[in-house]
Design an enzyme around this catalytic site. Structure first.
Site, PDB file in Angstrom:
ATOM      1  N   TYR A  55       0.841  -1.194   0.000  1.00 37.82           N
ATOM      2  CA  TYR A  55       0.000   0.000   0.000  1.00 37.82           C
ATOM      3  C   TYR A  55       0.873   1.240   0.000  1.00 37.82           C
ATOM      4  O   TYR A  55       1.586   1.514   0.967  1.00 37.82           O
ATOM      5  CB  TYR A  55      -0.905   0.033   1.232  1.00 37.82           C
ATOM      6  CG  TYR A  55      -1.941  -1.063   1.314  1.00 37.82           C
ATOM      7  CD1 TYR A  55      -2.328  -1.789   0.190  1.00 37.82           C
ATOM      8  CD2 TYR A  55      -2.556  -1.359   2.527  1.00 37.82           C
ATOM      9  CE1 TYR A  55      -3.287  -2.778   0.280  1.00 37.82           C
ATOM     10  CE2 TYR A  55      -3.523  -2.345   2.626  1.00 37.82           C
ATOM     11  CZ  TYR A  55      -3.875  -3.060   1.500  1.00 37.82           C
ATOM     12  OH  TYR A  55      -4.835  -4.040   1.585  1.00 37.82           O
ATOM     13  N   PRO A 214     -15.842  -3.828   3.753  1.00 38.16           N
ATOM     14  CA  PRO A 214     -17.173  -4.100   4.309  1.00 38.16           C
ATOM     15  C   PRO A 214     -18.195  -3.025   3.976  1.00 38.16           C
ATOM     16  O   PRO A 214     -19.397  -3.244   4.140  1.00 38.16           O
ATOM     17  CB  PRO A 214     -16.911  -4.165   5.815  1.00 38.16           C
ATOM     18  CG  PRO A 214     -15.753  -3.244   6.011  1.00 38.16           C
ATOM     19  CD  PRO A 214     -14.879  -3.459   4.806  1.00 38.16           C
ATOM     20  N   LEU A 215     -17.711  -1.875   3.515  1.00 40.94           N
ATOM     21  CA  LEU A 215     -18.615  -0.814   3.063  1.00 40.94           C
ATOM     22  C   LEU A 215     -18.586  -0.688   1.542  1.00 40.94           C
ATOM     23  O   LEU A 215     -18.936   0.343   0.990  1.00 40.94           O
ATOM     24  CB  LEU A 215     -18.240   0.520   3.720  1.00 40.94           C
ATOM     25  CG  LEU A 215     -18.428   0.560   5.240  1.00 40.94           C
ATOM     26  CD1 LEU A 215     -17.974   1.896   5.810  1.00 40.94           C
ATOM     27  CD2 LEU A 215     -19.868   0.285   5.630  1.00 40.94           C
ATOM     28  N   GLY A 216     -18.170  -1.767   0.875  1.00 47.27           N
ATOM     29  CA  GLY A 216     -18.197  -1.774  -0.585  1.00 47.27           C
ATOM     30  C   GLY A 216     -17.402  -0.642  -1.201  1.00 47.27           C
ATOM     31  O   GLY A 216     -17.872   0.046  -2.104  1.00 47.27           O
ATOM     32  N   GLY A 218     -16.743   2.095   0.094  1.00 46.38           N
ATOM     33  CA  GLY A 218     -17.376   3.352   0.458  1.00 46.38           C
ATOM     34  C   GLY A 218     -18.780   3.501  -0.101  1.00 46.38           C
ATOM     35  O   GLY A 218     -19.546   4.353   0.348  1.00 46.38           O
ATOM     36  N   PHE A 219     -19.147   2.649  -1.076  1.00 49.15           N
ATOM     37  CA  PHE A 219     -20.459   2.775  -1.704  1.00 49.15           C
ATOM     38  C   PHE A 219     -21.592   2.637  -0.696  1.00 49.15           C
ATOM     39  O   PHE A 219     -22.599   3.354  -0.751  1.00 49.15           O
ATOM     40  CB  PHE A 219     -20.633   1.735  -2.806  1.00 49.15           C
ATOM     41  CG  PHE A 219     -22.026   1.710  -3.374  1.00 49.15           C
ATOM     42  CD1 PHE A 219     -22.412   2.634  -4.326  1.00 49.15           C
ATOM     43  CD2 PHE A 219     -22.959   0.798  -2.907  1.00 49.15           C
ATOM     44  CE1 PHE A 219     -23.708   2.656  -4.807  1.00 49.15           C
ATOM     45  CE2 PHE A 219     -24.261   0.806  -3.382  1.00 49.15           C
ATOM     46  CZ  PHE A 219     -24.634   1.734  -4.344  1.00 49.15           C
TER      47      PHE A 219
END
Length: 332
Positions: A55, A214-216, A218-219
């Site tokens: 990263y 887990p939030l796609g 940010g979607f």
């Protein structure tokens, strides 16, 4: 937050994915903001901090994490991954992914694994890694050989627990036969179901699950309308202009459920995931302290059977537009 057990490793129910803190992932950022975000995560009780040697350039993300946890190391479960920072002269092995560019370059040959770990330890400013993962299985290396090299690091005291990332149920079983696996990192969210065979194998073997994205990407926060030019998510078909609009329209019923419950859409997504298995720890990422506090607060949300049924009914109608399963690791 009460802790969850991941194959013997204890961690708070909601962790923190640090990938979003390196430039070129979710647009521009700076290190001071990144350190502030990591401190906010620790202050909110997110004990697992997830990073990787790949990263950012030259171990940027690990170095940033090391800077942030200095003086607070005993509060943190440091999880990091290896295989992308290929040594000079080593062969790059192609791993296919669902991004628009189609593949990633990895090398998980056993002869390089200790060197990867030693560099990560230097970046992180610590003498032990709590949870160490091969980032992706190397298609040109027997997986058991890579796992055996990490097992050697555990025996040497450089690593506390073996983790796996982006693996199949068969690979989990093969690895677990070589050395006990504490956790598998896998994509799991409202718009990306977990592989049922992998979940069954993890439950059978007593292996925890670390849910990335887990939030796609940010979607699932319900706030993503467009992306900046330097946002990594531009490589993800589900975030293409027309697909993003379609997906936002299809997600409206779930946003409505969140509003009815007095939750943000992101909190609903995380709380739902936490209710799917008692040994799952999602690792959302953010650069904003208020959002980080919001995410970690999802650990205290209780969803009753009627609400879970209503969510499942809405999810049954929410088929994301855009090919590909892999998303970015972390959530803006």
């Amino acid at each position: 937050m009460s802790e969850r057990s991941l194959g013997g490793l204890q961690a708070a129910p909601v962790g923190f994915g640090a990938m979003v803190l390196s430039p070129g992932m979710y647009g521009r950022t700076d290190d001071d903001r990144g350190v502030a975000a990591l401190h906010a995560a620790l202050d909110a009780g997110a004990t697992m901090i997830d990073t990787a040697d790949g990263y950012g350039a030259d171990g940027h993300n690990e170095t940033l994490v090391g800077r942030a946890v200095a003086g607070r190391r005993d509060e943190v479960v440091i999880a990091t991954k290896f295989g992308f920072r290929i040594p000079e002269g080593a062969e790059a092995h192609s791993f296919p992914v669902g991004y628009s560019f189609g593949e990633l370059a990895v090398n998980a040959e056993p002869k390089y694994v200790r060197g990867y770990a030693e560099q990560s330890l230097r970046n992180l400013g610590t003498d032990v890694i709590d949870l160490y993962y091969p980032h992706f299985p190397d298609p040109q290396v027997p997986f058991e050989d890579t796992v055996g090299a990490v097992a050697d690091l555990v025996a040497a005291g450089l690593v506390r627990h073996l983790g796996l990332s982006n693996v199949t149920a068969g690979q989990l079983r093969a690895a677990h036969a070589v050395h006990p696996v504490a956790a598998v990192q896998t994509q799991w969210s409202m718009w990306q179901p977990v592989d049922p065979e992998l979940l069954a194998a993890a439950r059978e073997l007593g292996v925890g699950l670390v849910a990335w994205s887990p939030l796609g990407g940010g979607f699932l926060t319900g706030t993503v309308q467009q992306l900046g030019e330097d946002d990594f998510r531009r490589h993800i078909p589900r975030f293409d202009g027309a697909n993003l609009q379609t997906n936002n329209d299809r997600y409206a019923p779930l946003r409505g459920i969140a509003a009815d419950l007095g939750l943000t859409p992101g909190q609903l997504a995380l709380a739902w995931l936490l209710h799917q298995d008692e040994h799952v720890v999602p690792i959302p990422g953010s650069r904003t302290p208020a959002h980080i506090a919001e995410n970690t607060a999802a650990a205290g949300v209780v969803l009753d059977a009627a609400v879970l049924h209503r969510i499942d009914e809405a999810l049954a109608l929410f088929a994301p537009a855009g090919r590909g399963a892999l998303l970015a690791e972390g959530d803006g």
